[in-house]
Design a protein around this motif. Sequence first.
Motif, short mmCIF file in Angstrom:
data_model
loop_
_atom_site.label_atom_id
_atom_site.label_comp_id
_atom_site.label_asym_id
_atom_site.label_seq_id
_atom_site.Cartn_x
_atom_site.Cartn_y
_atom_site.Cartn_z
N ALA A 1 0.82 -1.22 0.00
CA ALA A 1 0.00 0.00 0.00
C ALA A 1 0.85 1.26 0.00
CB ALA A 1 -0.91 0.00 1.22
N SER A 2 0.31 2.29 -0.60
CA SER A 2 0.91 3.62 -0.55
C SER A 2 0.61 4.22 0.83
CB SER A 2 0.28 4.51 -1.62
OG SER A 2 -1.09 4.76 -1.30
N PRO A 3 1.34 5.26 1.22
CA PRO A 3 1.03 5.93 2.49
C PRO A 3 -0.42 6.45 2.52
CG PRO A 3 3.16 6.66 1.68
CD PRO A 3 2.55 5.81 0.60
N GLU A 4 -0.91 6.92 1.39
CA GLU A 4 -2.28 7.43 1.34
C GLU A 4 -3.30 6.32 1.59
OE1 GLU A 4 0.60 9.91 -0.55
OE2 GLU A 4 0.04 7.89 -1.18
N ARG A 5 -3.06 5.14 1.02
CA ARG A 5 -3.95 3.99 1.25
C ARG A 5 -3.87 3.56 2.71
NH1 ARG A 5 -8.37 2.30 0.64
NH2 ARG A 5 -8.18 3.08 -1.46
N MET A 6 -2.67 3.54 3.27
CA MET A 6 -2.51 3.14 4.67
C MET A 6 -3.29 4.10 5.59
SD MET A 6 1.43 1.87 4.78
CE MET A 6 1.22 0.83 6.21
N LEU A 7 -3.22 5.38 5.29
CA LEU A 7 -3.96 6.36 6.08
C LEU A 7 -5.47 6.10 6.00
CD1 LEU A 7 -4.01 8.91 7.85
CD2 LEU A 7 -4.02 10.25 5.73
N LYS A 8 -5.96 5.83 4.80
CA LYS A 8 -7.40 5.55 4.63
C LYS A 8 -7.83 4.32 5.43
CE LYS A 8 -8.73 7.82 0.39
NZ LYS A 8 -9.24 8.95 1.10
N VAL A 9 -7.02 3.28 5.39
CA VAL A 9 -7.34 2.07 6.15
C VAL A 9 -7.32 2.38 7.65
CG1 VAL A 9 -6.60 -0.28 6.72
CG2 VAL A 9 -6.58 0.48 4.33
N LEU A 10 -6.32 3.11 8.10
CA LEU A 10 -6.24 3.47 9.52
C LEU A 10 -7.44 4.30 9.95
CD1 LEU A 10 -4.76 3.45 12.21
CD2 LEU A 10 -3.40 5.40 11.39
N GLN A 11 -7.90 5.18 9.09
CA GLN A 11 -9.05 6.02 9.43
C GLN A 11 -10.33 5.20 9.61
OE1 GLN A 11 -8.60 8.84 6.18
NE2 GLN A 11 -7.87 10.41 7.60
N SER A 12 -10.32 3.95 9.16
CA SER A 12 -11.48 3.08 9.35
C SER A 12 -11.40 2.27 10.64
CB SER A 12 -11.62 2.13 8.15
OG SER A 12 -10.62 1.11 8.19
N ALA A 13 -10.31 2.39 11.39
CA ALA A 13 -10.15 1.64 12.64
C ALA A 13 -11.19 2.08 13.66
CB ALA A 13 -8.73 1.84 13.18
N THR A 14 -11.52 1.15 14.54
CA THR A 14 -12.57 1.42 15.53
C THR A 14 -12.07 1.41 16.97
OG1 THR A 14 -13.15 -0.93 15.63
CG2 THR A 14 -14.35 0.43 14.02
N GLN A 15 -10.87 0.90 17.20
CA GLN A 15 -10.36 0.75 18.56
C GLN A 15 -9.27 1.78 18.85
OE1 GLN A 15 -11.85 -1.56 20.72
NE2 GLN A 15 -13.21 -1.61 18.94
N PRO A 16 -9.08 2.14 20.13
CA PRO A 16 -8.07 3.16 20.48
C PRO A 16 -6.63 2.77 20.19
CG PRO A 16 -9.66 2.91 22.26
CD PRO A 16 -9.92 1.80 21.29
N THR A 17 -6.29 1.49 20.34
CA THR A 17 -4.91 1.05 20.09
C THR A 17 -4.92 0.09 18.92
OG1 THR A 17 -4.34 1.30 22.42
CG2 THR A 17 -2.85 -0.02 21.08
N VAL A 18 -4.27 0.52 17.83
CA VAL A 18 -4.29 -0.23 16.56
C VAL A 18 -2.87 -0.61 16.18
CG1 VAL A 18 -4.80 -0.04 14.09
CG2 VAL A 18 -6.38 0.95 15.78
N MET A 19 -2.73 -1.84 15.70
CA MET A 19 -1.48 -2.28 15.11
C MET A 19 -1.72 -2.46 13.62
SD MET A 19 0.88 -5.54 16.04
CE MET A 19 2.62 -5.39 15.70
N MET A 20 -0.81 -1.94 12.82
CA MET A 20 -0.88 -2.11 11.37
C MET A 20 0.38 -2.83 10.94
SD MET A 20 -1.39 0.84 8.45
CE MET A 20 -3.11 1.14 8.80
N VAL A 21 0.21 -3.92 10.16
CA VAL A 21 1.34 -4.72 9.69
C VAL A 21 1.36 -4.65 8.17
CG1 VAL A 21 2.53 -6.95 9.77
CG2 VAL A 21 1.02 -6.27 11.68
#
Length: 173
Positions: free
Chosen positions: A92-112
């Motif tokens: 993923a591009s940084p822009e795609r990663m940001l979009k996916v992160l913006q869909s997170a629902t929990q306070p502490t998120v891990m992205m791999v």
Amino acid sequence: MTTPPGHRRLILTRHAKSAWDDPSLDDHDRPLNDRGRRSARELGDWMASRGYEPEEVLCSTARRTQETWEKIAGAPLEVRPIIRMEQSLYHASPERMLKVLQSATQPTVMMVGHNPGIASFAAQLPARPPLDPDFRRYPTCATLVVDFQIDDWKDIRPGDGSVMDFIRPDGRD
């Protein structure tokens, strides 16, 4: 270590070292090598020792990212996170990663995820990057822990994060 109200924490991890033994394998299907499995287990132990426990995991569907998460999850983590395998995180591009992160629902998120996107994304997040000379390169299994003073992941803005930690489990790439 729970995230206080009005805060969000991202644990951003590049997959551990993958095997290149079988040239006939599709890139998406490459597994971790022995060093990668050791590094991912070490990362899980490090996270547990510091109380960095994700409540939600956003993981690329590639075999090596899934194996990285599985080895991390083998550490004595107390939280059982929501796991979301995301095809769009594969290279993923940084822009795609940001979009996916913006869909997170929990306070502490891990992205791999994967380089080169994850290195660029990591560099955009904090107000001040870690002093580690390998931060910009983001070697395999490198992990950034960055906090944001926001109530919702939809409010995340690059450059607003505070670095809590940065680690390279085996110090090599």
